[in-house]
Scaffold this motif. Structure first.
Motif, short mmCIF file in Angstrom:
data_model
loop_
_atom_site.label_atom_id
_atom_site.label_comp_id
_atom_site.label_asym_id
_atom_site.label_seq_id
_atom_site.Cartn_x
_atom_site.Cartn_y
_atom_site.Cartn_z
N ILE A 1 7.80 2.78 2.46
CA ILE A 1 7.13 3.97 1.94
C ILE A 1 5.83 3.55 1.24
CG2 ILE A 1 7.33 5.97 0.39
CD1 ILE A 1 10.34 5.86 0.78
N PHE B 1 8.33 10.40 -2.38
CA PHE B 1 9.05 9.14 -2.18
C PHE B 1 10.54 9.39 -1.95
CE2 PHE B 1 11.54 5.65 -3.85
CZ PHE B 1 10.91 4.49 -3.41
N GLN C 1 8.52 2.45 -9.27
CA GLN C 1 9.19 2.97 -8.08
C GLN C 1 10.68 2.65 -8.09
OE1 GLN C 1 6.62 2.53 -4.31
NE2 GLN C 1 5.58 1.23 -5.80
#
Length: 730
Positions: free
Chosen positions: A427, A435, A582
């Motif tokens: 991604i 995401f 993330q």
């Protein structure tokens, strides 16, 4: 019930009524199936007066609950359902499932499935198919264009993937208008909002609910659950606030348990009358079913940004030139190895048959990756691919043929890819909602594992995104203050403003209210990550900025106090902190490990790495003390004052050491180092590389002459000496 009161239920972990979130009721569940958790609430507790949210991870049964529970019940009651979905691909998959279901439970002469199959080879024709008996399926994007085809009333309106309202607001200026129209047209429908990513969208939807629902409505019709609307007269009695209802001698459902039961003697005779009192959710402003997430099936690898990207001073180049090939090189090498091994039949293992799904942020990146991998082994799709066979196959079968599928966000919502050979997902989109939606496209089975590839971001990239968002928000605020000033900016393809009336009438100029909310969320996130002083953060705060986000509040309810500490800059680079950010989106921030970076093993990169290592070793050797350091005492103190680094030299050494170490051993970009590693971290780095060095630190007293020499007023100073442990050994 008081604000902090908690009660047990058979399915829920706990129920909390909160003063936050506009007095919503949030029900927390562990990782159980949605239909099991909700049970019969949809029939006997949900009403049109209170919007309902289901916040659950992809694959937890949200759509199964709609299709196998609510639709079946509506067929029995001859009710009507409107399902709104985001991307066209999602709508096509839903239509296929619903057609099969309706053929089974409410068959007609012309099979729904046959009709879907007939249209599947002409996707646009399939998109126009919306009527499935009691069920109507529409896309959000097509709602306003075909709203005249809707029924006068729906018992349930399902907002599938409802994060659409904010997530798409940057490129669809009508997302607020869609919700506004529905709320005004269908105030007597039970409204169910479903998403795996609720954090940004819950509060904006609630505000729209309370702003746009008309007044002077039929209260009884609004507050009565659908399961009670056909009761005989005299059986149903409400309390004063319409919070609870009492049924007299009437059993509604074994699974729906009353709050209490009382027996009352008839006025005449000895027979008793049974009064069962049940709860509704009418007293709450919303009801939210919150399900725990589990991303333990994911193994994460990281892709470092190209070393030279941050060092370029060419702003135009940084904005326009794609950097994805450089950053993707380790990943491309891995894919190429699998392809080569499979072609040479070197390995019979399943690894070489594994497929890849790569999400890119824009078309340019997608085309570059396709060119690098080759069309023999990869396909690329975007919003213009909706008639292509690759796109149609994903919609119809949940799989793709070639080894690699490269895609934009065109399939980021609700589309299920069930192919067991899909083992790798990369991604390259740095937005939490996008995401998580992209990650959720791969539906995993029990004990299945996938590898997720995360891409570093640079300060330059994110600063540019912050600037873009801020400029759009300024345009909106300028329009509020002076509509005439922005009239000249309006043209047919403007992605912010539009006219609600005919002609260029300034009174009808408006914008997507959800866009403003999305911009504020993104700006606050980027400013926090960048710690930027370039913009006044107060500018973007609204009236609720002091409150916790929905996600933070749910963490508190779960008793998972998550201390979001500032990550020490002398340990992690900015790019590494974007990886940790993330990882936090899937609850794995504590798992960050530099060994998870994929290495670029190309010859060019190997040569550059050798050069950087030599630069680092030369720097260390030139700063290392050649003489043996005396033992403690006055001799040692004098030695440190004469040979050691004072505070100014220590600061310079830390910055240079950090810069050279990152370039040599971590593939770091040439970023600006603000402080550098501390003593303990430097010693750890030496140990990690098996280098015979350590920092020796000593605090030494200074006389007046020495204080002047070292430019300090303090009576003592800490000196460093870089010791070569091999030279200084006896």
């Amino acid at each position: 019930m008081s604000d902090d009161e908690t009660q047990k239920t058979p399915a829920a972990v706990k129920i909390v009524r909160s003063s936050l979130w506009e007095n919503s009721k949030i029900i927390l569940f562990d990782q159980q199936y949605v239909s099991d958790a909700i049970n019969t609430d949809y029939m006997y507790k949900w009403t049109a007066a209170t919007p309902v949210f289901i916040s659950a991870q992809t694959g937890s049964g949200k759509n199964n609950f709609i299709e196998e529970v609510i639709i079946r019940q509506m067929v029995k009651l001859n009710g009507k359902i409107l399902i709104l979905s985001n991307r066209i691909a999602l709508g096509r998959q839903e239509k296929g499932r619903i057609a099969k279901l309706m053929d089974k439970i409410a068959p007609r002469k012309d099979s729904y499935s046959r009709e879907v199959e007939k249209r599947s080879n002409a996707p646009e024709w399939l998109d126009e198919l919306e009527d499935f008996g009691v069920v109507t399926v529409k896309s959000y994007q097509g709602f306003l264009a075909r709203e005249n085809n809707l029924a006068d009333h729906y018992d349930f309106i399902i907002f599938d993937e409802c994060h659409f309202f904010l997530a798409d607001a940057k490129f669809n200026k009508y997302t607020y208008r869609v919700l506004d129209t529905i709320l005004k047209r269908y105030p007597y429908s039970i409204r169910l909002y479903m998403t795996a990513t609720p954090d940004e969208v819950v509060n904006p939807i609630l505000k729209a609910e309370y702003t746009n629902i008309p007044s002077n409505l039929d209260v009884q019709r609004r507050v009565t659950p659908i399961g009670l609307k056909s009761l005989p007269e005299g059986q149903l009695h409400w309390d004063v606030e319409y919070s609870n209802y009492t049924l007299i001698d009437y059993n509604i459902c074994e699974q729906c348990k009353p709050l209490n039961t009382q027996k009352h003697a008839y006025k005449y005779g000895s027979v008793e009358e049974r009064h069962d009192t049940y709860e509704t959710y009418n007293k709450y402003s919303s009801i939210i079913y919150e399900f725990e997430r589990d991303y333990s099936y994911i193994d994460c690898k990281y892709l470092a940004v190209n070393k030279n990207e941050c060092s370029s001073d060419d702003e135009e180049e940084s904005k326009t030139k794609s950097k994805i090939i450089n950053q993707c090189q380790p990943l491309l090498n891995l894919i190429k190895t699998q392809i080569d091994d499979a072609a040479a039949e070197k390995s019979a293992s399943k690894v070489n048959k594994e497929k890849w799904l790569i999400f890119v942020a824009n078309k340019d990146d997608g085309h570059e990756l396709l060119k690098a991998i080759g069309s023999e082994h990869a396909d690329y799709i975007d919003a213009g691919s909706k008639k292509d066979s690759v796109y149609v196959k994903i919609c119809n079968e949940g799989k793709f043929e070639k080894k690699v599928l490269i895609t934009t966000s065109v399939i980021d919502n609700g589309v299920n890819i069930t192919d067991p050979q899909l083992k790798h997902v990369a991604i390259f989109v740095f937005d939490k909602v996008s995401f998580l939606q992209m990650l959720g496209r791969k539906r995993v089975k029990s004990n299945e594992k996938i590898t997720l590839y995360l891409a570093e971001q640079t300060e330059r990239r994110l600063s540019y995104k912050l600037k873009e968002n801020s400029e759009v928000l300024k345009r909106i605020r300028r329009a509020k203050d002076n509509v005439e000033e922005v009239i000249k900016e309006i043209f047919e393809k403007d992605n912010v403003f539009f006219y609600t009336g005919h002609g260029f009438n300034s009174n009808s100029l408006t914008h997507n209210r959800f866009l403003e909310g999305k911009l504020k969320c993104d700006i606050a996130f980027l400013e926090k990550l960048l710690k930027s002083n370039a913009t006044d953060i107060q500018t973007w705060k609204d009236d609720n900025s002091h409150k916790l986000t929905y996600e933070q509040y749910v963490q508190e309810l779960n008793c998972k106090e998550k201390n979001i500490e500032e990550i020490a800059e002398d340990i992690y680079s900015f790019e590494e902190r974007t990886i940790i950010e993330q990882l936090s989106w899937i609850g794995q921030e504590d798992s960050f490990n530099k060994s998870n970076y994929l290495e670029d093993l190309s010859a060019e990169n190997e040569e550059e790495t050798k050069e950087n290592i030599n630069k680092f070793l030369d720097f260390i050797e030139s700063n290392a003390e050649k003489e043996k350091i005396p033992d403690d005492g006055s001799e040692a103190s004098n030695f440190f004052k004469e040979k050691g680094m004072n505070s100014q030299k220590i600061a310079a050494f830390r910055i240079k050491f950090t810069e050279l170490y990152r370039n040599a051993f971590e593939g770091r970009s040439k970023e600006k180092i603000k402080q550098g590693y501390g003593k303990d971290v430097i010693d750890d780095r030496f140990k990690a590389q098996l280098l015979p060095y350590e920092i020796i630190s000593k605090s030494v007293k200074l006389n007046s002459e020495q204080r002047s020499q070292h430019n300090t007023d303090k009576p003592t100073m800490t000196f460093w000496i870089l010791k070569n442990t091999e030279v200084n050994e006896e």
